[in-house]
Design a protein around this motif. Structure first.
Motif, PDB file in Angstrom:
ATOM      1  N   ILE A 171     -14.994  -5.346  -1.572  1.00 30.56           N
ATOM      2  CA  ILE A 171     -14.629  -4.374  -0.528  1.00 30.56           C
ATOM      3  C   ILE A 171     -14.378  -3.005  -1.165  1.00 30.56           C
ATOM      4  CG2 ILE A 171     -12.851  -3.748   1.172  1.00 30.56           C
ATOM      5  CD1 ILE A 171     -14.015  -6.074   2.341  1.00 30.56           C
ATOM      6  N   GLY A 172     -13.636  -3.019  -2.281  1.00 24.29           N
ATOM      7  CA  GLY A 172     -13.281  -1.764  -2.957  1.00 24.29           C
ATOM      8  C   GLY A 172     -14.491  -0.989  -3.429  1.00 24.29           C
ATOM      9  N   ILE A 173     -15.493  -1.708  -3.970  1.00 20.36           N
ATOM     10  CA  ILE A 173     -16.670  -0.999  -4.493  1.00 20.36           C
ATOM     11  C   ILE A 173     -17.589  -0.562  -3.350  1.00 20.36           C
ATOM     12  CG2 ILE A 173     -18.729  -1.186  -5.944  1.00 20.36           C
ATOM     13  CD1 ILE A 173     -17.248  -3.047  -7.771  1.00 20.36           C
ATOM     14  N   ALA A 174     -17.809  -1.476  -2.386  1.00 19.42           N
ATOM     15  CA  ALA A 174     -18.810  -1.202  -1.348  1.00 19.42           C
ATOM     16  C   ALA A 174     -18.352  -0.148  -0.340  1.00 19.42           C
ATOM     17  CB  ALA A 174     -19.199  -2.492  -0.630  1.00 19.42           C
ATOM     18  N   THR A 175     -17.051   0.145  -0.254  1.00 19.12           N
ATOM     19  CA  THR A 175     -16.609   1.208   0.656  1.00 19.12           C
ATOM     20  C   THR A 175     -17.007   2.584   0.123  1.00 19.12           C
ATOM     21  OG1 THR A 175     -14.469   1.045  -0.397  1.00 19.12           O
ATOM     22  CG2 THR A 175     -14.627   0.125   1.786  1.00 19.12           C
ATOM     23  N   ARG A 176     -17.235   2.683  -1.192  1.00 21.86           N
ATOM     24  CA  ARG A 176     -17.634   3.953  -1.828  1.00 21.86           C
ATOM     25  C   ARG A 176     -16.757   5.115  -1.373  1.00 21.86           C
ATOM     26  NH1 ARG A 176     -23.546   2.677  -1.741  1.00 21.86           N
ATOM     27  NH2 ARG A 176     -23.729   1.296  -3.526  1.00 21.86           N
ATOM     28  N   CYS A 177     -15.452   4.885  -1.327  1.00 21.00           N
ATOM     29  CA  CYS A 177     -14.537   5.954  -0.937  1.00 21.00           C
ATOM     30  C   CYS A 177     -14.476   7.013  -2.044  1.00 21.00           C
ATOM     31  CB  CYS A 177     -13.133   5.392  -0.733  1.00 21.00           C
ATOM     32  SG  CYS A 177     -12.957   4.593   0.841  1.00 21.00           S
ATOM     33  N   PRO A 178     -14.293   8.281  -1.664  1.00 22.12           N
ATOM     34  CA  PRO A 178     -14.160   9.324  -2.684  1.00 22.12           C
ATOM     35  C   PRO A 178     -13.025   9.029  -3.678  1.00 22.12           C
ATOM     36  CG  PRO A 178     -14.498  10.314  -0.548  1.00 22.12           C
ATOM     37  CD  PRO A 178     -14.364   8.842  -0.309  1.00 22.12           C
ATOM     38  N   LEU A 179     -11.985   8.316  -3.226  1.00 20.24           N
ATOM     39  CA  LEU A 179     -10.932   7.891  -4.156  1.00 20.24           C
ATOM     40  C   LEU A 179     -10.674   6.402  -3.964  1.00 20.24           C
ATOM     41  CD1 LEU A 179      -8.662   8.339  -6.229  1.00 20.24           C
ATOM     42  CD2 LEU A 179      -7.178   9.050  -4.352  1.00 20.24           C
ATOM     43  N   THR A 180     -10.863   5.639  -5.032  1.00 18.66           N
ATOM     44  CA  THR A 180     -10.660   4.195  -4.965  1.00 18.66           C
ATOM     45  C   THR A 180      -9.545   3.805  -5.919  1.00 18.66           C
ATOM     46  OG1 THR A 180     -13.029   3.958  -4.554  1.00 18.66           O
ATOM     47  CG2 THR A 180     -11.825   1.963  -5.138  1.00 18.66           C
ATOM     48  N   THR A 220      -6.910  11.772   7.494  1.00 20.84           N
ATOM     49  CA  THR A 220      -8.007  12.267   6.651  1.00 20.84           C
ATOM     50  C   THR A 220      -7.965  11.605   5.282  1.00 20.84           C
ATOM     51  OG1 THR A 220      -7.543  14.383   7.685  1.00 20.84           O
ATOM     52  CG2 THR A 220      -9.191  14.382   5.953  1.00 20.84           C
ATOM     53  N   VAL A 221      -6.750  11.566   4.706  1.00 21.10           N
ATOM     54  CA  VAL A 221      -6.615  10.948   3.386  1.00 21.10           C
ATOM     55  C   VAL A 221      -6.930   9.451   3.487  1.00 21.10           C
ATOM     56  CG1 VAL A 221      -5.015  10.404   1.514  1.00 21.10           C
ATOM     57  CG2 VAL A 221      -4.997  12.679   2.530  1.00 21.10           C
ATOM     58  N   SER A 222      -6.366   8.800   4.489  1.00 24.80           N
ATOM     59  CA  SER A 222      -6.560   7.353   4.628  1.00 24.80           C
ATOM     60  C   SER A 222      -8.019   6.962   4.732  1.00 24.80           C
ATOM     61  CB  SER A 222      -5.848   6.826   5.875  1.00 24.80           C
ATOM     62  OG  SER A 222      -4.488   7.057   5.773  1.00 24.80           O
ATOM     63  N   SER A 223      -8.815   7.777   5.442  1.00 26.70           N
ATOM     64  CA  SER A 223     -10.211   7.373   5.624  1.00 26.70           C
ATOM     65  C   SER A 223     -11.047   7.664   4.388  1.00 26.70           C
ATOM     66  CB  SER A 223     -10.804   8.067   6.856  1.00 26.70           C
ATOM     67  OG  SER A 223     -10.692   9.456   6.704  1.00 26.70           O
ATOM     68  N   ASN A 224     -10.464   8.385   3.411  1.00 26.56           N
ATOM     69  CA  ASN A 224     -11.216   8.696   2.204  1.00 26.56           C
ATOM     70  C   ASN A 224     -10.731   7.949   0.974  1.00 26.56           C
ATOM     71  OD1 ASN A 224     -13.337  10.757   2.764  1.00 26.56           O
ATOM     72  ND2 ASN A 224     -11.584  11.753   3.738  1.00 26.56           N
ATOM     73  N   ILE A 225      -9.716   7.112   1.152  1.00 28.51           N
ATOM     74  CA  ILE A 225      -9.276   6.325   0.010  1.00 28.51           C
ATOM     75  C   ILE A 225      -9.176   4.858   0.395  1.00 28.51           C
ATOM     76  CG2 ILE A 225      -7.923   8.261  -0.868  1.00 28.51           C
ATOM     77  CD1 ILE A 225      -5.435   6.869  -0.230  1.00 28.51           C
ATOM     78  N   ILE A 226      -9.290   4.006  -0.609  1.00 29.11           N
ATOM     79  CA  ILE A 226      -9.027   2.597  -0.385  1.00 29.11           C
ATOM     80  C   ILE A 226      -8.162   2.085  -1.525  1.00 29.11           C
ATOM     81  CG2 ILE A 226     -11.177   1.803  -1.484  1.00 29.11           C
ATOM     82  CD1 ILE A 226     -11.074  -0.403   0.894  1.00 29.11           C
ATOM     83  N   PHE A 227      -7.198   1.253  -1.162  1.00 23.11           N
ATOM     84  CA  PHE A 227      -6.248   0.704  -2.124  1.00 23.11           C
ATOM     85  C   PHE A 227      -6.450  -0.806  -2.170  1.00 23.11           C
ATOM     86  CE2 PHE A 227      -1.978  -1.126  -2.909  1.00 23.11           C
ATOM     87  CZ  PHE A 227      -1.682  -0.536  -4.122  1.00 23.11           C
ATOM     88  N   ILE A 228      -6.832  -1.293  -3.344  1.00 28.54           N
ATOM     89  CA  ILE A 228      -7.123  -2.720  -3.486  1.00 28.54           C
ATOM     90  C   ILE A 228      -6.069  -3.363  -4.378  1.00 28.54           C
ATOM     91  CG2 ILE A 228      -8.803  -4.418  -4.347  1.00 28.54           C
ATOM     92  CD1 ILE A 228      -9.914  -2.885  -1.997  1.00 28.54           C
ATOM     93  N   ASP A 229      -5.394  -4.377  -3.867  1.00 26.58           N
ATOM     94  CA  ASP A 229      -4.498  -5.145  -4.734  1.00 26.58           C
ATOM     95  C   ASP A 229      -4.539  -6.610  -4.298  1.00 26.58           C
ATOM     96  OD1 ASP A 229      -3.017  -5.298  -2.439  1.00 26.58           O
ATOM     97  OD2 ASP A 229      -1.184  -4.479  -3.289  1.00 26.58           O
TER      98      ASP A 229
END
Lengths: 299, 133
Positions: free
Chosen positions: A141-150, A72-81
């Motif tokens: 990718i980080g912006i266009a995923t529009r995850c609740p937590l980025t 659940t957490v994974s599908s709502n966040i994205i980590f960009i580095d």
């Protein structure tokens, strides 16, 4: 509701503690800047929040759940580095297609518009991109995923200054249209402080400050004047000091003066400046109050 | 307009002053809707919370008022409020800085007032010439 909540969070690698007893809450729909020196623990903290690492002790909660091994957490966040690995055999276009399969808020049209604005070639592989272009692709990718937590960890590495400015503006505009929670780690606080709401400053794995960026800007004040006048300040109030000329000093102190005191200082020839939030964070996380000059000081 | 990020003046104060200037030069008229925090965020490239703080300064001084669900509007007497406020705050501060600097430069009262008179004459003359053109 807090999106991220840490309580006495610690992470050690063998004998080295990267994150020590961190406790904080991040409110919903805020852009928070995660600021700290090299090795302060920024990346470790972000990886703990992203669920890539398991805490040594304490707890981290994301959307009130433990992020480690949590779908659940994974599908709502994205980590960009800048270490993001994409399959070498996929083209950029195919990577965008697969991002759309993973993330339910993915805006494919928006992603492709950004790709074309930044002149990236969709038929190329991620492997073949230059350092700056890789970072550009990753933030798209980080912006266009529009995850609740980025989570962005030093997202602008390698980008030229024009691309960095465009990225910050794109981030801000998309945030205004689609409010959500961002954590943005960066060394370049002066570039990002205008778009931030809060700043979390960490030093040696611990929390140094967590406050709205507007308060950070008024946290301290720079005073320039003769040493005679400025010597009245006790050293515990001084955040930073430099001396120059024969008898002049520049000191940075906490901004807690009454209007009368300010008038007095002004009357005795002290000039006041604001302290850039970037400089202030450097002073607050410095090992010595004189900075690099102390190394060259032979006395 | 560009914000001066190095100024001692916080950005939200600069936003409030910009909005006041827009009201003074009638780009924003009384009873008209003022920019939202999101429009200001986009215009100045700043966090919406910063823009909101700028708007709140105007609301606290009754220069704008909230209409529920519709946003913020310029008050009927906004112009006068701003002018009064600037006279009392800004001009007084400038005068106090001026006197302080004059002391430091050993300019006495008579000289200083003379300089001010001359300046006033000068700008009146310029204004008159403008009008003739």
């Amino acid at each position: 509701m807090s999106v991220v909540s840490c309580e006495n969070l610690s992470k050690a690698y063998n004998n080295f503690s990267a994150v020590k007893n961190l406790s904080f809450d991040l409110g919903e729909n805020k852009i928070t800047g995660l600021i700290g020196r090299n090795g302060a623990g920024k990346t470790t903290l972000l990886k703990l929040i992203a669920g890539f690492l398991r805490p040594t002790s304490g707890a981290v909660k994301v959307f009130s759940q433990n992020p480690f091994d949590n779908i659940t957490v994974s599908s709502n966040i994205i980590f960009i580095d800048d270490n993001m690995n994409f399959p070498v055999s996929l083209t950029l276009s195919e990577i965008l297609d697969s991002a759309g399969m993973f993330y339910k808020n993915w805006d494919d049209k928006f992603a492709r518009k950004l790709i074309s604005y930044f002149s990236l070639d969709l038929s190329q592989s991620h492997f073949g991109l230059s350092k700056g272009m890789k970072s550009t692709f990753n933030v798209i990718i980080g912006i266009a995923t529009r995850c609740p937590l980025t989570l962005f960890d030093e997202p602008t590495t390698g980008m030229d200054s024009a691309v960095r400015k465009d990225f910050y503006r794109a981030l801000l505009k998309d945030y205004v249209e689609h409010p959500r929670t961002f954590i943005l780690s960066s060394h370049l606080l002066n570039e990002i402080d205008d778009i931030l709401e809060d700043v979390l400053l960490i030093k040696d794995g611990t929390k140094a400050l967590h406050l709205p960026v507007l308060d950070l800007k008024e946290y301290a004040i720079g005073l320039r004047g003769s040493q005679d006048v400025l010597k009245d300040f006790s050293s515990k109030d001084i955040i930073h000091e430099e001396s120059f000329g024969s008898d002049s000093s520049y000191i940075v102190v906490k901004n807690q003066f009454s209007q009368t005191k300010l008038e007095q200082l002004k009357a005795s020839g002290v000039s006041m400046t604001s302290v850039a939030s970037d400089d202030l964070c450097n002073y607050l996380t410095a090992k010595t109050k004189g900075g690099i000059d102390d190394v060259f000081n032979r006395e | 307009m560009n914000l001066n990020t190095n100024s001692l003046k916080p950005i939200y104060v600069q936003i409030a002053e910009w909005l006041e200037a827009e009201i003074l030069n009638a780009n924003l008229k009384e009873e008209e809707r003022i920019y939202s925090q999101y429009q200001l965020a986009d215009m100045f490239n700043i966090n919406p919370a910063t823009a909101a703080k700028g708007l709140n300064i105007l609301a606290d001084n009754n220069i704008v008022y909230k209409k529920r669900g519709l946003g913020m509007f310029v008050s009927t007497n906004a112009r006068n409020l701003i002018l009064e406020d600037r006279k009392n705050q800004v001009l007084k501060q400038m005068v106090s800085d001026l006197v302080l600097e004059a002391d430091r430069l050993e300019v006495d009262e008579k000289q200083l007032i003379g300089m001010i008179r001359q300046r006033i004459k000068h700008s009146r003359r310029n204004n008159n010439e403008c009008c003739k053109l």
